[in-house]
Design an enzyme around this catalytic site. Structure first.
Site, PDB file in Angstrom:
ATOM      1  N   HIS A  49       1.074  -1.302   0.269  1.00 29.90           N
ATOM      2  CA  HIS A  49      -0.001  -0.265   0.070  1.00 29.90           C
ATOM      3  C   HIS A  49       1.186   1.154  -0.212  1.00 29.90           C
ATOM      4  O   HIS A  49       2.038   1.033  -0.260  1.00 29.90           O
ATOM      5  CB  HIS A  49      -0.611  -0.236   1.706  1.00 29.90           C
ATOM      6  CG  HIS A  49      -1.849   1.371   1.194  1.00 29.90           C
ATOM      7  ND1 HIS A  49      -2.277   1.583   1.886  1.00 29.90           N
ATOM      8  CD2 HIS A  49      -3.145   0.895   0.897  1.00 29.90           C
ATOM      9  CE1 HIS A  49      -2.920   2.923   2.077  1.00 29.90           C
ATOM     10  NE2 HIS A  49      -3.642   2.003   1.687  1.00 29.90           N
ATOM     11  N   ASP A  65       2.851  -4.987   8.388  1.00 32.21           N
ATOM     12  CA  ASP A  65       1.520  -4.108   7.827  1.00 32.21           C
ATOM     13  C   ASP A  65       0.490  -4.676   8.021  1.00 32.21           C
ATOM     14  O   ASP A  65       0.300  -5.671   7.490  1.00 32.21           O
ATOM     15  CB  ASP A  65       1.955  -3.329   6.821  1.00 32.21           C
ATOM     16  CG  ASP A  65       0.540  -2.563   6.531  1.00 32.21           C
ATOM     17  OD1 ASP A  65      -0.450  -2.602   6.693  1.00 32.21           O
ATOM     18  OD2 ASP A  65       0.464  -1.226   5.167  1.00 32.21           O
ATOM     19  N   GLN A 118      -4.560  -4.919   7.280  1.00 28.43           N
ATOM     20  CA  GLN A 118      -5.635  -6.454   6.863  1.00 28.43           C
ATOM     21  C   GLN A 118      -5.798  -7.257   7.476  1.00 28.43           C
ATOM     22  O   GLN A 118      -6.650  -7.804   7.093  1.00 28.43           O
ATOM     23  CB  GLN A 118      -5.685  -6.407   5.184  1.00 28.43           C
ATOM     24  CG  GLN A 118      -5.740  -5.128   4.385  1.00 28.43           C
ATOM     25  CD  GLN A 118      -6.730  -4.663   4.590  1.00 28.43           C
ATOM     26  OE1 GLN A 118      -7.889  -5.424   4.537  1.00 28.43           O
ATOM     27  NE2 GLN A 118      -7.159  -3.248   3.793  1.00 28.43           N
ATOM     28  N   LYS A 171     -10.648  -0.488  10.113  1.00 26.27           N
ATOM     29  CA  LYS A 171     -10.743  -1.772   9.994  1.00 26.27           C
ATOM     30  C   LYS A 171     -10.582  -3.189  10.396  1.00 26.27           C
ATOM     31  O   LYS A 171     -11.093  -4.182   9.995  1.00 26.27           O
ATOM     32  CB  LYS A 171      -9.091  -2.168   8.884  1.00 26.27           C
ATOM     33  CG  LYS A 171      -9.232  -1.099   7.762  1.00 26.27           C
ATOM     34  CD  LYS A 171      -7.872  -1.192   6.680  1.00 26.27           C
ATOM     35  CE  LYS A 171      -7.334   0.035   6.225  1.00 26.27           C
ATOM     36  NZ  LYS A 171      -7.955  -0.095   4.920  1.00 26.27           N
ATOM     37  N   CYS A 184      -5.173   2.645  -3.668  1.00 30.14           N
ATOM     38  CA  CYS A 184      -3.788   2.597  -2.746  1.00 30.14           C
ATOM     39  C   CYS A 184      -2.254   1.761  -3.351  1.00 30.14           C
ATOM     40  O   CYS A 184      -0.947   1.765  -2.416  1.00 30.14           O
ATOM     41  CB  CYS A 184      -3.876   3.155  -1.580  1.00 30.14           C
ATOM     42  SG  CYS A 184      -4.852   4.798  -1.350  1.00 30.14           S
TER      43      CYS A 184
HETATM   44  N1  PMP Z   1      -1.894  -0.619   4.990  1.00 31.00           N
HETATM   45  C1  PMP Z   1      -2.995  -1.406   4.613  1.00 31.00           C
HETATM   46  C2  PMP Z   1      -2.214  -3.029   3.790  1.00 31.00           C
HETATM   47  C3  PMP Z   1      -4.125  -0.722   3.790  1.00 31.00           C
HETATM   48  O1  PMP Z   1      -5.280  -1.729   3.574  1.00 31.00           O
HETATM   49  C4  PMP Z   1      -4.444   0.019   3.976  1.00 31.00           C
HETATM   50  C5  PMP Z   1      -5.504   0.971   3.996  1.00 31.00           C
HETATM   51  N2  PMP Z   1      -5.948   0.479   3.308  1.00 31.00           N
HETATM   52  C6  PMP Z   1      -3.491   0.860   5.491  1.00 31.00           C
HETATM   53  C7  PMP Z   1      -2.556   0.763   5.837  1.00 31.00           C
HETATM   54  C8  PMP Z   1      -3.306   2.374   6.063  1.00 31.00           C
HETATM   55  O2  PMP Z   1      -4.482   2.415   6.585  1.00 31.00           O
HETATM   56  P1  PMP Z   1      -5.032   3.229   6.758  1.00 31.00           P
HETATM   57  O3  PMP Z   1      -5.332   3.922   6.065  1.00 31.00           O
HETATM   58  O4  PMP Z   1      -6.085   3.368   8.064  1.00 31.00           O
HETATM   59  O5  PMP Z   1      -3.980   4.589   8.068  1.00 31.00           O
END
Ligand code: PMP
Length: 414
Positions: free
Chosen positions: A131, A208, A211, A234, A372
């Site tokens: 991401h 990270d 998910q 999430k 993203c």
């Molecule tokens: N890493 C991953 C794998 C994600 O799916 C996301 C959110 N789509 C993020 C980081 C960023 O999370 P946040 O927007 O809650 O900071």
């Protein structure tokens, strides 16, 4: 770590679970809402909403400065929430830093670790499926320190090329930062092995877990992760709260992130001494109610049973994958053997955004675009995908309605 399919719904009464989530009763464009955008954010059970409401009606006060009843109560709940979160990850409370979300957790780790340990010529290893929030903070530190970003390539099915990963690890590698589950492909990465390979060369690893935490049991000790990040929103908790887990010995060596209240021991105009972790990294008034509500979300997950939730999600994934594969011209992006409950796809010459609009009109919430992960989209040679992502409160009937609506949409786009 695989999502196991045993112990299926016998232990999870989805219809009664759905009553815990008031928003699932919403009508969209006059249609029943079918929410398949859980990887973007999950819905919140009444238990979490109640924790937020109770905080403001019975507790609201600032933390850690209490000379009075409410402040002491808020501090106790805030720190108890930290204990709950720590226990859930099998960490110690002082290894749990409150942040705004995964993005801030990674930025904090990248900035502080980068300041302390990265120098000119060093390398940081990430993967092709990250991401943006696990790419850009490392690029920023690389620019500042004249270091280099190295990227693990992936296979056509969306799995990491592990032999290439091993080749990337060398004396210049200062950190490995990898997603546990890809938000776009659904791939569950073998993070325990990834961490072990890094450690064999003395390199720490950040995972990270944005998910992963909503779907898998995470034990940071078993994984041996040096840093682990996730977002509350999430994982059935509120927005504006996230966690950075860091091994105590790392946190003790890191400089502060932001300056301000809470993160200090003593301030004079000449010199400031900093607090111990985790408060060293928590400058300013934190998101108190969200921390408490995140603990409520974790209690909810534990009461429901992650294995039950994962089993339901796995069934949804298998069922939807089979149904989607029957649609002519539909191509699933991300076909790893070990997958979380995310299906990204493209259909012939149709644009994902058009499909998204036509599904929305039928009450179905999916996500479209690059999610993203622009570099990943470039690798697959596509501008974006339609992404359906399932949570344990989704049903097979909802999948049927979704697939029917998709066929209707595709008929209109012909
Ligand atoms: N890493 C991953 C794998 C994600 O799916 C996301 C959110 N789509 C993020 C980081 C960023 O999370 P946040 O927007 O809650 O900071």
């Amino acid at each position: 770590m695989a999502i196991k399919a045993e112990k299926t719904r016998k232990n999870l009464d989805v219809e009664s679970i759905r009553k815990d989530f008031p928003i699932l009763q919403t009508k969209v464009h006059g249609k029943r809402l079918i929410y398949l955008d859980n990887a973007a954010t999950s819905q919140k059970p009444a238990q979490v909403l109640k924790a937020i409401n109770e905080y403001y009606t019975e507790t609201n006060s600032n933390v850690h400065r209490g000379a009075h009843f409410l402040s002491n109560k808020a501090t106790t709940l805030f720190e108890e929430a930290r204990n709950t979160i720590a226990a859930h990850l099998n960490a110690a409370p002082e290894e749990i830093i409150y942040t705004r979300g995964t993005t801030e957790s990674i930025n904090l780790a990248a900035y502080c670790y980068g300041e302390a340990f990265v120098k000119s010529g060093d390398e940081i290893v990430i993967s092709a499926m990250e991401h943006h929030s696990n790419i850009v903070p490392w690029q920023m530190i690389c620019e500042r320190k004249n270091a280099r970003l190295k990227v693990i390539p992936i296979t056509a099915s969306g799995e990491l090329k592990m032999e290439e990963y091993e080749k990337l690890l060398n004396a210049k590698t200062k950190l490995v930062a990898i997603t546990h589950i890809s938000n776009t492909l659904g791939t569950i990465n073998p993070v325990e092995e990834i961490i072990a390979l890094a450690h064999a060369k003395g390199i720490p690893a950040l995972i990270d877990g944005a998910q992963a935490v909503p779907h898998l049991k995470i034990d940071v000790k078993k994984l041996d992760a040096d840093f682990y990040c996730f977002s509350g929103h999430k994982a059935y908790g509120p927005t504006g709260i996230g966690i950075l887990y860091g091994k105590k010995h790392w946190l003790e060596q890191l400089p502060p992130y932001q300056g301000g209240g809470e993160m200090i021991k003593e301030v004079t105009f000449e010199k400031t001494t900093y607090n111990d972790p985790p408060l060293r990294f928590e400058a300013g008034t934190p998101n108190i109610e969200a921390s408490i509500a995140l603990a409520a979300a974790i209690n909810y997950i534990n009461a429901t049973g992650l294995e039950n939730m994962a089993a339901q999600e796995h069934e949804l994934l298998q069922y939807a994958t089979a149904k989607l594969q029957d649609i002519e011209g539909l191509r699933i992006i991300g076909t790893a053997k070990n997958k979380g409950s995310v299906i990204s796809f493209v259909v012939g010459g149709t644009h994902p955004a058009d499909i998204g609009v036509l599904l929305d009109q039928q009450g179905i919430a999916v996500r479209t675009g690059h999610h993203c992960t622009q570099p990943l989209m470039r690798i697959f040679g596509i501008p974006g995908t339609v992404r359906a992502s399932f949570a344990f409160y989704n049903t097979l009937e909802e999948v049927d309605i979704f697939v029917k609506a998709l066929n209707t949409a595709l008929g209109m786009l012909k």
